[in-house]
Design a protein around this motif. Sequence first.
Motif, mmCIF file in Angstrom:
data_model
loop_
_atom_site.group_PDB
_atom_site.id
_atom_site.type_symbol
_atom_site.label_atom_id
_atom_site.label_comp_id
_atom_site.label_asym_id
_atom_site.label_seq_id
_atom_site.Cartn_x
_atom_site.Cartn_y
_atom_site.Cartn_z
ATOM 1 N N GLU A 18 -13.057 14.224 47.782
ATOM 2 C CA GLU A 18 -12.037 15.011 48.201
ATOM 3 C C GLU A 18 -12.243 15.199 49.772
ATOM 4 O OE1 GLU A 18 -12.021 18.432 45.986
ATOM 5 O OE2 GLU A 18 -11.268 17.665 44.172
ATOM 6 N N VAL A 19 -13.046 15.125 50.321
ATOM 7 C CA VAL A 19 -13.411 15.219 51.741
ATOM 8 C C VAL A 19 -12.678 13.991 52.585
ATOM 9 C CG1 VAL A 19 -15.160 15.138 53.436
ATOM 10 C CG2 VAL A 19 -15.722 16.560 51.473
ATOM 11 N N PHE A 20 -12.463 12.963 52.027
ATOM 12 C CA PHE A 20 -12.121 11.681 52.706
ATOM 13 C C PHE A 20 -10.789 11.298 52.677
ATOM 14 C CE2 PHE A 20 -16.681 11.447 51.485
ATOM 15 C CZ PHE A 20 -17.316 11.533 52.841
ATOM 16 N N GLU A 21 -10.385 10.508 53.714
ATOM 17 C CA GLU A 21 -9.048 9.964 53.621
ATOM 18 C C GLU A 21 -8.869 9.436 52.402
ATOM 19 O OE1 GLU A 21 -7.746 9.255 57.970
ATOM 20 O OE2 GLU A 21 -9.524 8.088 57.679
ATOM 21 N N PRO B 127 -14.477 7.711 49.409
ATOM 22 C CA PRO B 127 -15.724 7.818 50.471
ATOM 23 C C PRO B 127 -16.201 6.592 51.093
ATOM 24 C CG PRO B 127 -16.238 7.854 48.137
ATOM 25 C CD PRO B 127 -14.677 7.866 48.083
ATOM 26 N N PRO B 128 -16.556 6.639 52.289
ATOM 27 C CA PRO B 128 -17.266 5.598 52.921
ATOM 28 C C PRO B 128 -18.723 4.862 52.105
ATOM 29 C CG PRO B 128 -18.288 7.402 54.196
ATOM 30 C CD PRO B 128 -17.354 8.023 53.004
ATOM 31 N N ARG B 129 -18.707 3.605 52.537
ATOM 32 C CA ARG B 129 -19.971 2.972 51.838
ATOM 33 C C ARG B 129 -21.222 3.466 52.283
ATOM 34 N NH1 ARG B 129 -18.369 -1.518 49.041
ATOM 35 N NH2 ARG B 129 -20.590 -2.656 49.307
ATOM 36 N N ASN B 130 -21.115 3.932 53.374
ATOM 37 C CA ASN B 130 -22.409 4.474 54.124
ATOM 38 C C ASN B 130 -22.231 5.916 54.744
ATOM 39 O OD1 ASN B 130 -24.620 4.974 55.893
ATOM 40 N ND2 ASN B 130 -25.329 2.969 55.245
ATOM 41 N N PRO B 131 -22.437 6.988 54.160
ATOM 42 C CA PRO B 131 -22.127 8.408 54.468
ATOM 43 C C PRO B 131 -22.850 8.583 55.885
ATOM 44 C CG PRO B 131 -22.648 8.450 52.229
ATOM 45 C CD PRO B 131 -23.050 7.084 52.474
ATOM 46 N N ILE C 112 -13.752 16.626 60.451
ATOM 47 C CA ILE C 112 -14.368 17.088 59.363
ATOM 48 C C ILE C 112 -15.717 17.868 59.767
ATOM 49 C CG2 ILE C 112 -15.803 16.656 57.128
ATOM 50 C CD1 ILE C 112 -12.679 16.245 57.021
ATOM 51 N N LEU C 113 -16.686 17.123 60.584
ATOM 52 C CA LEU C 113 -17.842 17.610 60.960
ATOM 53 C C LEU C 113 -17.798 18.568 62.208
ATOM 54 C CD1 LEU C 113 -19.954 14.173 60.375
ATOM 55 C CD2 LEU C 113 -19.254 16.141 58.485
ATOM 56 N N LEU C 114 -17.447 19.615 61.990
ATOM 57 C CA LEU C 114 -17.208 20.723 62.932
ATOM 58 C C LEU C 114 -18.731 20.843 64.073
ATOM 59 C CD1 LEU C 114 -15.435 23.453 61.052
ATOM 60 C CD2 LEU C 114 -14.463 21.424 62.475
ATOM 61 N N PHE D 235 -15.172 21.119 58.014
ATOM 62 C CA PHE D 235 -13.870 21.426 57.686
ATOM 63 C C PHE D 235 -13.520 20.582 56.182
ATOM 64 C CE2 PHE D 235 -9.396 20.342 57.392
ATOM 65 C CZ PHE D 235 -8.844 21.449 57.777
ATOM 66 N N HIS D 236 -13.107 21.253 55.328
ATOM 67 C CA HIS D 236 -12.810 20.720 53.967
ATOM 68 C C HIS D 236 -11.311 20.447 53.869
ATOM 69 C CE1 HIS D 236 -12.411 19.867 49.748
ATOM 70 N NE2 HIS D 236 -13.799 19.842 49.590
ATOM 71 N N PRO D 237 -10.893 19.368 54.074
ATOM 72 C CA PRO D 237 -9.352 19.203 53.634
ATOM 73 C C PRO D 237 -8.632 20.043 52.849
ATOM 74 C CG PRO D 237 -10.701 16.942 53.945
ATOM 75 C CD PRO D 237 -11.519 17.924 53.671
#
Length: 179
Positions: free
Chosen positions: A58-61, A65-69, A83-85, A147-149
């Motif tokens: 839910e955090v990602f567009e 999720p990305p292959r590598n966080p 996202i990462l304030l 920031f949570h979408p």
Amino acid sequence: MLAAALDGCRGGQLAAVVGDSGEPGVVALARVGNGQRLMSYLTDHSWNLLLHNQAFCEVFENNKPPRNPMEWMCLSPWARTVILLDWHRIWAPAGLNQVKNAVKAYPRNPVLLDMARRINQDPEARPIWKGINEPYTHPDGDSRPFFHPKYGAGWIDITASTPLGMHNGRLVTLDFRRK
């Protein structure tokens, strides 16, 4: 549901990716993630995403999720600005330091070497990377602005652990709370 993050990876194939944990370990980790209402994911020592739950998506567009966080955290403009304030002061020093330590521990790892190369080419990440001189090895116990979408601005409390059957893997749980 905790889902395999690698395309086409099912059952025995996932066990091979996770390593010596074997199928019962993968099933157990999947149960841990399935039972989480919190964001949860599992990576290998290079931060390649192996498993994740829907809350993490839910955090990602596009809920993808990305292959590598870690790569996303260090290099994604969207991560930095949305996202990462307080990315430059809080997120970047911690993440970049982890990558720097991982490259020292695994100096021949192509994923880590490529990430380090791209960090050194990035105009925002490079100065922070060059200025890191304090040891920081893991985020367990950290609280960071986020920031949570779906829920807006707040903080996440991070819990990180290494599953015993998985050499240098990471099981991370992120507990979001509003400001």
